[in-house]
Scaffold this active site. Structure first.
Site, PDB file in Angstrom:
ATOM      1  N   SER A 113       0.698  -1.029  -0.167  1.00 36.79           N
ATOM      2  CA  SER A 113       0.042   0.062   0.028  1.00 36.79           C
ATOM      3  C   SER A 113       0.819   1.343  -0.206  1.00 36.79           C
ATOM      4  O   SER A 113       0.313   2.378   0.297  1.00 36.79           O
ATOM      5  CB  SER A 113      -0.828  -0.046   1.129  1.00 36.79           C
ATOM      6  N   ARG A 114       2.058   1.198  -0.433  1.00 37.10           N
ATOM      7  CA  ARG A 114       3.058   2.298  -0.519  1.00 37.10           C
ATOM      8  C   ARG A 114       3.355   3.000   0.849  1.00 37.10           C
ATOM      9  O   ARG A 114       3.637   3.981   0.837  1.00 37.10           O
ATOM     10  CB  ARG A 114       2.401   3.324  -1.584  1.00 37.10           C
TER      11      ARG A 114
END
Length: 217
Positions: free
Chosen positions: A195-196
């Site tokens: 999810s960065r």
């Protein structure tokens, strides 16, 4: 399953389950963490884990980047070797500020380094020069690195000339070829996560040692 296959499963971009980096003790040094990461990159099967981007600027502020190979590192800095007449060397003379970047894709890791430079001692440059294979030693004499090449024949002729000049015995170390040491004042360790929500730990050089902190991804 090989180590490389396991790492690919663990650190697939966009799907990774990489664990967040542990909290770094206040007295930690970036050298110790870099040494750990470099060893893990070397064991992962990555081709040329020592490859790094070196970014320099000329006196006008125009940046340029190229890939070189890290040859040594310790608490003092990171060393690579080159022709002192090359563009990167000339820019390091004009503007002694430099940035390095290591990117270890399969591990989803980057290390960004900012600092200043100094030449290593002539003896250290000579010692490394003489550890290289003979072809590379002759090539260092033959190449006017970063200067315009009239034709491939010119380079072949220069190689032949220095092969004839140094037919046997030790090839002398040219004084125009040697090492640069990057003395860091800022180092960032970047670990990719799902999810960065990446982990970023920075070290800044201070009078008493190093200060570290985290950044938002």
């Amino acid at each position: 399953m090989t180590l490389l296959e396991k790492l690919r499963c663990l650190f697939t971009f966009g799907q990774g389950v990489a664990l967040p980096l542990a909290e770094v003790p206040p007295n930690a040094t970036p050298h110790a963490l870099f040494k750990q990461w470099f060893e893990e990159a070397s064991q992962s099967g990555i081709l040329l884990p020592e490859a790094m981007s070196v970014s320099t600027c000329d006196s006008s502020g125009q940046p340029s980047s190229r890939m070189v190979l890290l040859k040594d590192f310790d608490e003092e800095g990171f060393i690579f070797y080159t022709n002192y007449g090359s563009r990167k060397s000339q820019e390091l003379v004009e503007n002694g500020k430099v940035a390095l970047l290591f990117h270890w894709n399969v591990l989803q890791r980057q290390v960004r380094i900012e600092g200043t430079v100094e030449k290593v001692s002539p003896q250290q440059s000579a010692d490394y020069f003489h550890s290289r294979d003979r072809g590379s030693q002759i090539g260092a004499w033959a190449s006017k690195q970063s200067q315009q090449l009239k034709s491939n024949d010119e380079l072949k002729e220069r190689m032949a000339h220095f092969q004839e000049k140094f037919p046997t015995g030790e090839v002398p170390h040219p004084d125009f070829w040697g090492g640069w040491r990057i003395k860091p004042h800022h180092i960032e360790f970047w670990q990719g996560r799902a999810s960065r929500l990446h982990d970023r730990i920075c070290f800044d050089k201070i009078e008493s040692g190093w200060n570290n902190y985290k950044l938002h991804p």
